[in-house]
Scaffold this active site. Structure first.
Site, short mmCIF file in Angstrom:
data_model
loop_
_atom_site.label_atom_id
_atom_site.label_comp_id
_atom_site.label_asym_id
_atom_site.label_seq_id
_atom_site.Cartn_x
_atom_site.Cartn_y
_atom_site.Cartn_z
CB THR A 10 -45.78 1.53 27.36
OG1 THR A 10 -47.00 0.78 27.40
CG2 THR A 10 -46.10 3.01 27.44
CE LYS A 36 -50.27 1.68 28.79
NZ LYS A 36 -49.22 0.68 28.76
CE LYS A 95 -41.98 2.01 30.81
NZ LYS A 95 -42.68 1.63 29.54
#
Lengths: 292, 292
Positions: free
Chosen positions: A95, A170, A238
């Site tokens: 990601t 995502k 994150k």
């Protein structure tokens, strides 16, 4: 197929192992080289660098922690780009920032290498069981070539658009998760303070418009004040950082996601980053004095 | 059973009609008396006041808009309390303040009348089809007496605790809904600006940790910028006001719910209060300049 796999962390290791078990010819590399050993014992070849890991491979997977790590393993001094052959495909399952993905895809395209961004949801359990949800951005033709491999790793493989679209999907996933966790935590704090039958409450809410995966799977833990993994807060933080930066670039204001990111920053700073992300409920409970 | 029904609005009218259709002896009353006429045509008796509507009834239902309305129809000058007989049950299906519910229940108990708070979710569609979810607070014994009537109105009848607990459960429901709508709206704004395949995105998200009733049932409308009912924003705003006041009384801080209440206040003030509550996406889209 001849496969390279770079990045053997909590997610990458079980994914590489599944590809091996499915009969593919797999070469692995990890920055901390000892992590390669269990895979080698299971039949994988080892490569000293991402570059070596890419030589002679039809498909190279990357599964690393963040954007700079991806840039290092793809276009760094010993990056995969120097080993990848024209006609091969790089599938990044990390990601990372959508903009960085598009930039790397452009560099690879110039050398005749297709790149897919294919981030996943479903956690380490999904990686082990091959039940991940994979959101794929990039050329449909490249996706079709690697689909048999992705089907070893995930249960749903969804092509969501051109390069970067997988990372955007995502990011959207993590934004929605952020606010849903916070809302369920607020609701549970109110329920705790007001003193209702908790089990009956969850039963009454689950079937209606308040229903969600979070409510069904995490509300009980929030009521107990226990946050077993699941998905680490520091990783969700994150990912939210990536989503907020992307939103900022696009001029999209996301106050709820930004607020939850702040809650998570505090949790990470206080040493709770390796607890499940449902521990946003820890802060909400504290604000309500529930554990005083 | 001999039933009284006070409050024949969007929710109350179809509920009273279902009780009639199930063969009960129903007397109805509504502040705007003309609203009684269709029910009378279907076989209901009419009462000029809540007091009259309660005389000789085993169970009296109330379904009104807000706390002051409930207080008026129960303990006002011509309130039901003056007609209710000892041993009867008052079932309030409105969404009102838990504290007011407990106070009224106390006053009725002093006269030998049991009161249940039984707010619902599921909207006017649920009221018409008898598929409401009913969250009940009060004595279990009183609930058992009226359960056959509630089963005419709802699909799930959940006893969530003592007097007021039903209203608390409804408040928790609206708090969770608030943040879930806002989060899905933020995610959809990001998706719109970033340009991914919307249908594929929703498919990819639905099965994972971002999944919710809101995502499955309202995200498409948010992407289109259309907000058909559903559930009116002004009513959800009213319910959130109750939840925030209750939270404040209990010392519970709910920043996400408070933020969404502010978005909804703006929408109501601008004349969008009768749109579906998914129109929080209208503000999120505006903040992102999506409709510029």
């Amino acid at each position: 197929m001849r496969v390279g796999f770079v990045g053997l962390g909590t997610m990458g290791a079980p994914m590489a192992r599944r590809l091996l078990a499915a009969g593919h010819d797999v070469t692995v590399h990890n920055r901390t080289r000892e992590r390669e050993e269990p895979l080698a014992a299971a039949g994988a070849a080892r490569a000293a660098t991402p570059r070596e890991c890419a030589v002679g491979r039809e498909v190279v997977f990357t599964m690393v922690s963040d954007t700079p790590d991806l840039e290092a393993v793809v276009v760094g001094e010993d990056g995969a780009v120097h080993g990848l052959e024209p006609g091969s495909v790089l599938v990044d399952m990390s990601t990372v920032a959508p903009a960085a993905t598009r930039r790397l895809a452009g560099e690879l395209a110039a050398r005749g290498v297709a790149m897919l961004d294919a981030p996943v949801s479903g956690g380490s359990e999904g990686a082990e069981n091959g039940t991940l949800s994979v959101m794929v951005g990039g050329e449909a033709e490249a996706l079709e070539r690697v689909r048999p491999l992705l089907e070893v790793l995930g249960r749903t493989i969804t092509h969501v658009g051109p390069s970067g679209a997988g990372q955007v999907a995502k990011a959207v996933n993590q934004v929605i998760i952020a606010g849903t966790y916070a809302s369920v935590a607020e609701g549970m704090a109110l329920a705790l303070r007001a003193g209702v039958d908790q089990e009956a409450l969850l039963r009454a809410l689950a079937g209606g418009a308040a229903g969600s995966w979070v409510l069904s799977n995490r509300a009980v833990n929030m009521l107990r004040g226990e946050y077993p993994l699941g998905f680490r807060t520091r990783l969700h933080r994150k990912d939210l950082g990536i989503a907020l930066a992307e939103a900022s670039d696009l001029g999209v204001s996301m106050p709820v996601a930004a607020y939850v990111a702040q809650l998570e920053s505090g949790l990470v700073g206080r040493g709770y980053g390796d607890e499940d992300v449902s521990n946003v409920a820890r802060v909400v409970r504290e604000m309500a004095g529930i554990d005083d």
